[in-house]
Structures are given as C-alpha cells and as structure tokens.
Design a protein around this motif. Structure first.
Motif: not given
Length: 465
Positions: A193-195, A197-206, A356-358
């Motif tokens: 989830q942490l790994t 989550g980084v990609g998720m935050a970079l793509a859509r932080p809000l 999907a990775c998270a």
C-alpha cells in the motif's frame, strides 16, 4: 408478446458516468442516441440513485462526490426532458448480432443501430473464502447498492474484507449511516500500500489524500495485511470471521453479515459478444478488451468506462467523451478535440495502475485454497472438484468449464472465473494468462425462455437521428 423494432444511429449500453458523457457529447453534435440501462434511473453504480421520493440527501449517499453526482444526474435528466436522447431504463441488452441489439425489459425489443458504444461498467472482483457460500455473505457492491437505494445495512454487526478503495469507502458510508462495522480486513500488505500509494499520490494527490482520510477515520477496526481463514456460519448465516493479522496472530470477529470484494472486474460480456478481442493485463490482473486510444474496438464498436479499463468514475466520464468523439470522427461529423481528454486519461491510468499495485489481487492465497472450498457458488463446485477435472480437461479454462461446470451457473463466471483460473494455474504450474478466459455467449443475462417465444417485431418506431 410482440417485440418492438427501434431504429437508432447510435446505441449506448449503460447510463453510468461513461454512458452519460457519451450521450451528452453525441447530443451536442446533433445526434439523438438511444441509451439502454438496467437500472431504473441513470447514474451507474458509483452514482446510483434511490427511488423517487427517497429522502436521504446526496451528501449522505455520495459523500465528497455529491456535487459530481448531481451534475451527472442533472445533465442526463435535462437531455431526456429536452427530447435530445431516448432513455430506455430497466432493460438489459442480452444479445448483439448484425447491427441489432436484442433488449429485454417488461417486453422484448430489437434496436437496429449503425454504431454501438458499450459503457457496461464493472462488477465486484471476488476471491473465495471458505464459508462464503452461506446466505448473509455479500459482495461489497451489493452492500453498497442496498445502502444507496434503500438506506439499508445488510447486517447488525458487519465485517468487510478484501482490498481496494471500495472496502474503506463502504465502511465509512455504513458508519455514517449508523451501522455497526466490527472490522475492516484488508488483505493488501501495508508495504504494498505504501509503495503503490506513492504512485497514486503523484498522479492524483487530492484523491489519494481523500482516501487516506477515510482510512484514518476507521481507526482501530481497520487491519492491513490480513489472511482470511474462513467464515463461520450456522443455519442463519455468518456468525464469525476467522482471520490472522499481519503478524500471524489468529482472531475471530463475531458478525452476522460479511461483505467481500477485491476491487473491480471489467464487465466485458457484451464486448465479447460484439466481437472485441481481449488481452491479459498484468497490472489489473484480468482479461481486458483491446481498443485504440479513443476506445475503438471494432467496426462501429466503441468501449468506454470500467468495462474497458478500471479507471474509476472520473476516468469513465473522460472515456465516455472520448468514445463519442471517435464515433463522431468515424461518421465524418464535427467533434471536439480529443487530445486534452487523452492527457487526462493517461494520468487516470497511471493512478489506476499504482492502485492495482497498492491493493493486489490475492492470487497465491487463492491457489492454496483447501479442496473443500466452494469456488462456484452457483453450481456448488469446490476447489478440489476443479483440481480433479484437470487430468481430463487440461489447463484450459473453457474445457475445465465444460467438464467441471465452473462458470456454468447463473452468473456465467462473473464471480468465479478469475479465481478458477488461479486454481488451474497453481495446479498446472503456469501463469493465469495461459489458462485463458471463459468465452461469453448470449444471453448476456439470465432471461426467461418465454421472452424469445414471441412473434417477429411488428411495430416500427420513427428513426431517432
């Protein structure tokens, strides 16, 4: 019962975010599409609407997405009221052939069309858990439908298990409605989830921050990296969920309802019947239809929304517009420029792949399920039955289906084929992509035989242009 023959230049199947935006784009170009949808009111699953007169406000139904839901509902209702689209609710497209859609609602209809946009959305992706065949075990989507359409929690003491954003969203929605959620059990390890989550935050932080807030709000009832052992049941349904935490400690949580779900599975049934090709997608760990950047999947066939790629409601809106633009291009009509929408879709896809990775699909756990675990709830086929079929069928999904009956029930494999493929793959020592997928065939939904024993169509309605 005589069927009615309708004529439409463009037919849209599905009135969720993708279908609504596709209809809006086509109507803006001067076309008059026909929109068929299984629900009584437009909105799709994510923005599903309750019956008329239901008093629960949108803020309670949709939370932070209430404004988006209002905008979509309002746009679609205005198009219908103005006579710019034809909406056929409460109907299912059961078959497609030679430019005709065979549709069933209260009566049978046949809709002849030149172009077809499929915005069929997605269904719950389910992984079997020993005991899940009991009454009182639901998919997360079913629990959310009951909450949104009727304001009903399907249990007095609820355990939700699986992974993905819907897991925590539904838990928060149930709590806001006053339901007692005893535990939220996430099979995704915290490290994944942490790994991701980084990609998720970079793509859509809000969006990522909003999901994190929901997670924090659940407090101590949320557990990551769990292993689900079994659901204890009696004649009334579930009595407890037995699980192990990330440290291997065993727990037994008392409950009378269990909700299960591992993110979503693209509903490609109609796309398959329409002739689309499919590829195994490693990121989403499922078979997805093949289409170009604008959603073209064949001559006069366009795909949009979660039925093409699991990109969520915002991505579905964009994909619906893009598919409609492709349709307008092919008809030689004026159309909006797709490039800005495609850039936004690329960002949505980066977010979805990170998600999907998270929140990974538990393939290894499914491959190790005990032989007595029911895999196909419709037919009562167990994991051991499927494994014992393999010496005769070989590691091929459709042969295993024909000999072992996995996927032959009412759901036509929607809930069991991915898990069945994992069991075949584990038993044969090969990846699930080599096991193949179950071929779809009409009718796409269960239908009474009497619906097809009617006279040939006799009524011809005016062509909608």
């Amino acid at each position: 019962m005589a069927g009615a023959l309708r004529m439409s230049r463009v037919l849209i199947a599905g009135a969720g975010p993708a279908g609504i935006r596709a209809a809006e784009t086509l109507a803006g170009a001067g076309l008059h599409p026909v929109v068929v949808d299984e629900a009584a009111r437009a909105g799709g699953q994510i923005y599903r609407r309750p019956p008329v007169g239901f008093t629960r406000p949108p803020e309670k139904l949709y939370g932070s997405e209430a404004a988006k839901a209002r905008a979509l509902h309002g746009s679609f209702d205005a198009l219908v009221a103005e006579g710019r689209i034809t909406h056929l609710p409460g109907r299912s497209v059961l078959a497609l052939r030679d430019g005709v859609a065979y549709v069933l609602g209260e009566a049978r209809e046949e809709i002849r069309h030149d172009r077809l946009i499929l915005a069929t959305g997605a269904t719950d992706r389910l992984a079997p858990v020993p005991g899940w065949q009991a009454g009182g075990v639901y998919s997360l989507g079913a629990a959310q439908i009951a909450l949104k359409t009727q304001g009903v929690a399907l249990g007095r003491r609820i355990v939700l298990a699986g992974t993905g954003p819907l897991l925590t969203l539904l838990a928060s929605q149930l709590q806001a409605a006053g339901a007692q959620v005893a535990a939220v059990l996430d099979t995704a390890p915290l490290r994944a989830q942490l790994t991701g989550g980084v990609g998720m935050a970079l793509a859509r932080p809000l969006v990522t921050l909003r999901g994190l807030r929901l997670r924090v709000g659940l407090g101590r009832i949320y557990h990551a990296g769990v292993t689900l052992e079994r659901i204890e049941t009696d004649e009334s349904g579930p009595t407890a969920m037995v699980w192990c935490d990330a440290r291997g400690r065993r727990h037994e949580t008392r409950c009378d309802m269990v909700g299960l779900g591992w993110h979503l599975r693209a509903d490609g049934t109609l796309a398959d019947i329409a002739g689309a090709r499919f590829d195994w997608d490693r990121a989403f760990h499922q078979w997805l239809p093949r289409a170009d950047a604008l959603g073209r999947a064949g001559e006069g066939l366009y795909l949009a929304g979660d039925g093409l790629r699991i990109l969520g409601a915002d991505g579905a809106e964009l994909a619906g517009q893009v598919a409609a633009i492709a349709c307008l291009q092919d008809l030689g009509l004026p159309h909006p420029e797709p490039a800005p929408l495609l850039r936004q879709l690329a960002r949505m896809r980066r977010f979805a792949e990170a998600m999907a990775c998270a929140f990974p699909w538990p393939d290894e756990a499914i491959g190790r399920l005990p032989d007595d675990t029911v895999i196909c709830r419709c037919e009562g086929v167990r994991a051991g039955d499927l494994r014992n079929t393999l010496p005769l069928s070989g590691p091929e999904a459709n042969r295993a289906k024909s000999l072992g009956r996995v996927g032959m029930g009412r759901c036509q494999g929607r809930y069991c084929q991915l898990a069945g493929a994992e069991i075949i793959a584990a038993a044969s020592g090969r990846p699930p992509s080599e096991v193949g997928r179950l071929r779809a065939q009409p009718p796409a939904r269960p239908a009474p035989v009497g619906a097809w024993l009617s006279e040939a169509p006799t009524e011809c309605e005016a062509e909608a242009e």
